[in-house]
Design an enzyme around this catalytic site. Structure first.
Site, PDB file in Angstrom:
ATOM      1  N   SER A   1       0.794  -1.223   0.000  1.00  0.00           N
ATOM      2  CA  SER A   1       0.000   0.000   0.000  1.00  0.00           C
ATOM      3  C   SER A   1       0.824   1.271   0.000  1.00  0.00           C
ATOM      4  CB  SER A   1      -0.933   0.007   1.219  1.00  0.00           C
ATOM      5  OG  SER A   1      -0.181  -0.091   2.416  1.00  0.00           O
TER       6      SER A   1
ATOM      7  N   HIS B   1       1.005   5.478   5.805  1.00  0.00           N
ATOM      8  CA  HIS B   1       0.671   5.905   4.441  1.00  0.00           C
ATOM      9  C   HIS B   1       0.864   7.412   4.277  1.00  0.00           C
ATOM     10  CE1 HIS B   1      -1.637   2.155   5.240  1.00  0.00           C
ATOM     11  NE2 HIS B   1      -1.057   1.836   4.096  1.00  0.00           N
TER      12      HIS B   1
ATOM     13  N   GLU C   1      -6.974  16.392  10.327  1.00  0.00           N
ATOM     14  CA  GLU C   1      -7.853  16.887  11.375  1.00  0.00           C
ATOM     15  C   GLU C   1      -9.303  16.517  11.054  1.00  0.00           C
ATOM     16  OE1 GLU C   1      -6.972  18.290  14.156  1.00  0.00           O
ATOM     17  OE2 GLU C   1      -4.830  18.266  13.648  1.00  0.00           O
TER      18      GLU C   1
END
Length: 274
Positions: free
Chosen positions: A44, A229, A213
Site C-alpha cells: 500500500s 501511508h 484533522e
C-alpha cells in the site's frame, strides 16, 4: 574468398537478424526505441489510490514525475500484500506477462511480511521472505528485464528524544543480504527514508503522512492519524528519493530522469474513481 573474408561477410549478414531478435528495443519493427517500463510490485505504500481514499497517496503515483519520456510506470502494488500473498494471488504472474526485455521490475515488500500472525501474508526474514523475493528476481531475469530490490519505506515512528525509529526488524537486512547474494541492484529506501524523517522530526513529518484533522477531508470526517501511508507531499518525497537512488545505483542514467531538484506541486497528484 579467404576464410577471414568469408567470416566477415557472414557476420555482416547476421547483423539484421541479431537486431530483429531484440524486439523489446524496437517499436513495431520501425527501428525506434520503445519506452521502457518500470513495473512496481509492492504494498500500500507504493500503490495507486483512488478517489475514496484521497488524500492518501502511494509513492508509485508520483514516480512518473521524475522519469523521462522514454520511461513509463506500470504500478501493480496493492494494499495489504506481502511478498507471499502477492504471488499466491497470481499478481506476480500478471505483472510478468507485461514485462519485456530492458524493463525494470521494482520489488518493495516488508510491511505485511512482518504480520507473521497472518499465515496468508507473514514470512520469515531469512527463509521464506528471501525465497519469495527470489521468484520476482527469477521472473524478471527470465524476461531479460532487470530486477531491483527496494527495502521497505519507513513508518513515522519517533522515540521520546525525537530520534526516528526503525520499524521493520530484520526484513531490510535480509533483503540487503539477498541483493548481494543474487547480484541484484538494491535501493535502500528504508535507510534513506529513516534519515529523511530524522531530518524533518516528529512535527515536520506530519504533513508527509496521512494525518488529518476532523473535517479536513470528506473521506475521513473524524480525522486520521496514519503513520504508514502518505499524503501527496510524502509520496512525492519518497518517489524523488527512489528516482535519485535509481540514478546513484546506476540503474538509470541521467537522461532517464528529470526534476530531481525541482519542485513538484502536490496538485499534480490526482485520484481516479475506482
Amino acid at each position: 574468398m579467404s576464410l577471414t573474408r568469408r567470416r566477415t561477410a557472414a557476420a555482416l549478414l547476421a547483423l539484421p537478424l541479431a537486431f530483429a531478435a531484440t524486439p523489446a528495443l524496437a517499436d513495431g519493427g520501425r527501428g525506434r526505441p520503445r519506452p521502457r517500463t518500470l513495473h512496481i510490485a509492492g504494498d500500500s505504500t507504493a500503490a495507486q489510490k483512488y478517489a475514496a481514499a484521497a488524500p492518501e497517496t502511494g509513492w508509485g503515483m508520483a514516480l512518473p514525475f521524475f522519469l523521462g519520456h522514454s520511461l513509463t510506470v506500470a504500478n501493480h502494488a496493492m494494499n495489504g500484500r506481502s511478498s507471499k500473498s502477492f504471488i499466491d494471488e497470481g499478481r506476480l504472474t500478471a505483472l510478468l506477462e507485461g514485462v519485456r526485455g530492458g524493463d525494470l521490475v521494482l520489488i518493495q515488500f516488508g510491511h505485511n511480511d512482518e504480520k507473521t500472525e497472518d499465515p496468508a501474508r507473514g514470512t520469515d526474514p531469512y527463509t521464506t521472505y528471501q525465497e519469495y523475493l527470489r521468484q520476482y528476481i527469477q521472473g524478471a531475469r527470465e524476461r531479460r528485464a532487470e530486477p531491483v530490490l527496494i527495502t521497505p519505506v519507513e513508518r513515522r515512528r519517533f522515540a521520546e528524544d525525537g530520534t526516528a525509529k526503525p520499524t521493520h526488524g530484520e526484513y531490510p537486512a535480509a533483503m540487503r543480504a539477498l541483493a548481494a547474494e543474487e547480484g541484484v541492484a538494491l535501493l535502500d529506501l528504508q535507510a534513506l527514508s529513516l534519515a529523511r524523517w530524522q531530518e524533518l522530526g516528529p512535527d515536520g513529518t506530519l504533513a508527509y503522512f496521512n494525518w488529518l484533522e476532523p473535517g479536513e477531508s470528506p473521506n475521513y470526517p473524524d480525522g486520521k492519524q496514519d503513520n504508514t501511508h502518505f499524503r501527496p507531499r510524502g509520496a512525492v518525497e519518497v518517489a524523488r528519493t527512489t528516482a535519485r537512488a535509481l540514478l546513484d545505483g546506476r540503474v538509470l542514467a541521467p537522461r532517464d530522469l528529470r526534476r530531481l531538484d525541482a519542485p513538484v506541486p502536490e496538485a499534480w497528484i490526482t485520484w481516479p474513481q475506482a
